[in-house]
Design an enzyme around this catalytic site. Structure first.
Site, PDB file in Angstrom:
ATOM      1  N   GLU A  68       0.818  -1.223   0.000  1.00 35.47           N
ATOM      2  CA  GLU A  68       0.000   0.000   0.000  1.00 35.47           C
ATOM      3  C   GLU A  68       0.853   1.275   0.000  1.00 35.47           C
ATOM      4  O   GLU A  68       0.459   2.277  -0.599  1.00 35.47           O
ATOM      5  CB  GLU A  68      -0.944   0.018   1.207  1.00 35.47           C
ATOM      6  CG  GLU A  68      -2.070  -0.998   1.137  1.00 35.47           C
ATOM      7  CD  GLU A  68      -1.736  -2.330   1.784  1.00 35.47           C
ATOM      8  OE1 GLU A  68      -2.634  -3.179   1.902  1.00 35.47           O
ATOM      9  OE2 GLU A  68      -0.556  -2.518   2.184  1.00 35.47           O
ATOM     10  N   PHE A  95     -12.222  -6.691  13.765  1.00 33.72           N
ATOM     11  CA  PHE A  95     -11.120  -7.187  12.939  1.00 33.72           C
ATOM     12  C   PHE A  95     -10.763  -6.162  11.865  1.00 33.72           C
ATOM     13  O   PHE A  95     -11.617  -5.678  11.138  1.00 33.72           O
ATOM     14  CB  PHE A  95     -11.505  -8.519  12.294  1.00 33.72           C
ATOM     15  CG  PHE A  95     -10.448  -9.064  11.375  1.00 33.72           C
ATOM     16  CD1 PHE A  95      -9.224  -9.486  11.882  1.00 33.72           C
ATOM     17  CD2 PHE A  95     -10.657  -9.128  10.002  1.00 33.72           C
ATOM     18  CE1 PHE A  95      -8.227  -9.973  11.037  1.00 33.72           C
ATOM     19  CE2 PHE A  95      -9.674  -9.627   9.150  1.00 33.72           C
ATOM     20  CZ  PHE A  95      -8.460 -10.046   9.671  1.00 33.72           C
ATOM     21  N   GLN A  96      -9.491  -5.828  11.787  1.00 28.46           N
ATOM     22  CA  GLN A  96      -8.950  -4.859  10.833  1.00 28.46           C
ATOM     23  C   GLN A  96      -9.643  -3.503  10.928  1.00 28.46           C
ATOM     24  O   GLN A  96      -9.836  -2.809   9.923  1.00 28.46           O
ATOM     25  CB  GLN A  96      -9.001  -5.399   9.398  1.00 28.46           C
ATOM     26  CG  GLN A  96      -7.969  -6.517   9.172  1.00 28.46           C
ATOM     27  CD  GLN A  96      -7.757  -6.853   7.705  1.00 28.46           C
ATOM     28  OE1 GLN A  96      -8.644  -6.676   6.891  1.00 28.46           O
ATOM     29  NE2 GLN A  96      -6.574  -7.360   7.382  1.00 28.46           N
ATOM     30  N   LYS A 127     -17.892  -0.280   5.175  1.00 27.80           N
ATOM     31  CA  LYS A 127     -18.235  -1.309   4.181  1.00 27.80           C
ATOM     32  C   LYS A 127     -19.727  -1.330   3.863  1.00 27.80           C
ATOM     33  O   LYS A 127     -20.123  -1.566   2.711  1.00 27.80           O
ATOM     34  CB  LYS A 127     -17.773  -2.688   4.663  1.00 27.80           C
ATOM     35  CG  LYS A 127     -17.945  -3.754   3.583  1.00 27.80           C
ATOM     36  CD  LYS A 127     -17.298  -5.075   3.933  1.00 27.80           C
ATOM     37  CE  LYS A 127     -17.461  -6.072   2.778  1.00 27.80           C
ATOM     38  NZ  LYS A 127     -16.818  -7.370   3.065  1.00 27.80           N
ATOM     39  N   MET A 132      24.377   9.137   3.395  1.00 34.44           N
ATOM     40  CA  MET A 132      24.243  10.465   4.001  1.00 34.44           C
ATOM     41  C   MET A 132      24.452  10.401   5.508  1.00 34.44           C
ATOM     42  O   MET A 132      25.080  11.290   6.096  1.00 34.44           O
ATOM     43  CB  MET A 132      22.874  11.070   3.681  1.00 34.44           C
ATOM     44  CG  MET A 132      22.727  12.511   4.141  1.00 34.44           C
ATOM     45  SD  MET A 132      23.941  13.626   3.390  1.00 34.44           S
ATOM     46  CE  MET A 132      23.076  14.107   1.899  1.00 34.44           C
TER      47      MET A 132
END
Length: 558
Positions: free
Chosen positions: A51, A113-114, A163, A467
């Site tokens: 993602e 969940f999630q 959802k 760096m």
């Protein structure tokens, strides 16, 4: 007509002219993905490897076009994986709409969940965000999100959709998006008059250009302004290409790794005209000593940036393009030939240098410039290679240098490179990465090969975090604490395993042939360039020092 929330979302994307989105499916967005499947001939979906890659790709798409980039992720970890990309876009004022799914309304706030409060998490790093719990409000929310993302100072907007909203039905009526007007109502006539008078009174003006000039697409007006004022020009990392790097009046970048000429000229000038730059600490060095002998005129679309870091003598708030148009109308032709000659003499006295006997980052970048004739989009990760890309590639046009300036996101460049190439299929698009950065999101090579997106990935492989090592060398008595990457990772084999063509370069003589072949192949290519561990970016300003205390390797030896 009656449509589900998911269908409404797709129709709203089409309303906004969205042709490509970048994302990764999951449970909470299954309905959305089902709708996208039915409209795949109208909206192209690029499935990234992660993602975060989707958010950076949307960012690269947006920076290279000026249009709103769109990314999509599921709830919970899918949404949180977007956060770094959203924050990157926020810091650099990139227009983006990030769409996330969430659990159904009855499950919100129950540690389902999630489930995660992504709106709460992203509140500090978005221009605005929404959570949609009512399908009747979805279309208007999406339209507003796009408007906010692109209006004034652009930025990312998050739309979190439960959802059940994606499944519920509602009445949908197509709406033609309203034209986004430039910010002009804040441009005051008296401010323009004062600015013109300040310019008239200056004998050593210096023009300092930031990312706002790129975002506003003000290059034409900026060129006219530079001609009328007759002044040298320096820029920020984000301002690259707004004014051509090929123009003799261009002195290079300002700040920590800016040129000696830019740093000394800003210190010596009597008027610093700042156009779309926010005076980052990396630019100013010691604030108390920054342009101490100069009056400061700042032009910016965001009033919050005026007097935030540096106190100005005068400011104009408004869209850069429109402000410059109106200021130009008030200017007569000025002549500062003596001052410009002094600055040109400094350019000759303090050129950028590197070791031309061995394979180095600057040599590779100059070769890319030479072979492409500067007609390429360059994306970068963050570190030494990023600074070399800013120093040694002469950007002639805006939107051709895409880099994470404000947040400094390692892992940004490859996703951005993919997004930029998707948006600009006829352009050569090259990502420049250190080996430390490349390993963060190198899985996106699999995205490039899946869709045959012909990017060129150059890895400046010095086997260290370059760096950070440079700072450890200069300020930490060479205590290289966890910055040596002495492992057995073979980037050529990895790239080939993901389906890309790969090369390894160990000497200067190989660079030109490999680059030309990589361009000609027109497929995803990874070039592993073995450079020395202790190559450094010069010049440099030590943290906390004034910018006129800029030093080179030769100065250090003395």
């Amino acid at each position: 007509m009656q449509l589900t929330g998911s269908e409404v979302l797709v129709e709203c994307l089409k309303e906004q002219g969205v042709d490509t989105i970048f994302g990764y499916p999951g449970g909470a967005v299954l309905n959305i993905y089902d709708a996208l499947y039915k409209h795949q001939n109208e909206i192209r979906h690029i499935l990234t490897s992660h993602e975060q890659g989707a958010s950076h790709a949307a960012d690269g798409y947006a920076r290279s076009t000026g249009k709103v980039g769109v990314c999509l992720a599921t709830s919970g970890p899918g949404a949180t994986n977007l956060v770094t990309g959203i924050a990157t876009a926020y810091m650099d004022s990139v227009p983006m709409v990030a769409i996330t799914g969430n659990v159904t309304v009855p499950l919100l706030g129950k540690d389902s969940f999630q489930e995660v409060d992504i709106a709460g998490i992203t509140m500090p790093v978005t221009k605005h965000n929404f959570i949609v719990k009512d399908v009747t409000k979805l279309a208007d929310t999406l339209r507003l999100a796009f408007k906010i993302a692109i209006t004034g100072r652009p930025g990312p907007v998050l739309v979190d959709i439960t959802k059940d909203v994606t499944a519920a039905k509602t009445e949908y009526t197509k709406v033609v998006p309203e034209k986004i007007e430039r910010v002009t109502e804040t441009i005051k006539e008296e401010d323009l008059v004062t600015a013109a008078q300040m310019i008239k009174e200056a004998s050593k003006p210096m023009i300092f250009v930031g990312g706002g000039a790129v975002i506003s697409e003000a290059s034409e007006e900026l060129n006219t302004f530079v001609d009328l004022v007759d002044a040298p020009v320096c820029d920020t990392l984000m301002g690259k290409g707004a004014f051509s790097g090929e123009d003799e009046r261009y002195t290079g970048m300002l700040g920590m790794h800016g040129t000696k000429t830019s740093n000394l000229a800003v210190t010596e000038c009597d008027l610093l005209i700042t156009i779309g730059a926010r005076f980052s600490d990396r630019v100013t060095g010691n604030i108390d000593k920054f342009a101490a002998g100069a009056k400061i005129l700042q032009i910016d679309v965001d009033p919050a940036e005026i007097n935030k870091n540096v106190i100005t003598d005068h400011s104009i708030v408004g869209d850069i393009k429109m402000v410059l148009r109106r200021v130009n109308d008030k200017l007569t032709q000025h002549n500062h030939s003596e001052w410009i000659q002094h600055v040109l003499d400094m350019k000759e006295k303090y050129p950028l240098k590197y070791n031309k006997d061995i394979l180095t980052g600057p040599y590779i970048i100059e070769k890319v410039y030479e072979i492409t004739k500067g007609d390429a989009i360059i994306t970068t990760e963050v570190g030494q290679h990023q600074m070399w890309a800013a120093q040694f590639f002469k950007y002639q046009k805006a939107r051709t240098f895409l880099t994470s300036g404000g947040l400094g996101t390692m892992g940004y460049g490859l996703g951005a490179c993919i997004g930029a190439k998707v948006a600009n299929p006829d352009k050569i698009v090259v990502n420049m990465a250190g080996d430390g950065c490349f390993r963060m999101n190198m899985n996106e090579i699999a995205t490039a090969t899946r869709y045959n997106i012909p990017i060129i990935q150059i890895v400046f492989n010095n086997h260290v975090l370059g760096m950070v090592r440079q700072w450890q060398s200069l300020f930490y008595e060479e205590r290289y604490s966890y910055t040596v990457l002495n492992d057995a990772v073979d980037f050529v084999k990895l790239a080939e395993a993901m389906g890309a063509k790969a090369y390894r370069i160990t000497k200067k003589e190989e660079v030109e042939g490999v680059l030309k072949e990589a361009i000609e192949l027109n497929i995803p290519v990874v070039i592993d360039c073995q450079i020395q561990s202790d190559d450094k970016v010069w010049p440099m300003v030590a943290p906390g020092a004034a910018i006129d205390e800029v030093f080179t390797e030769e100065d250090l030896k003395k």
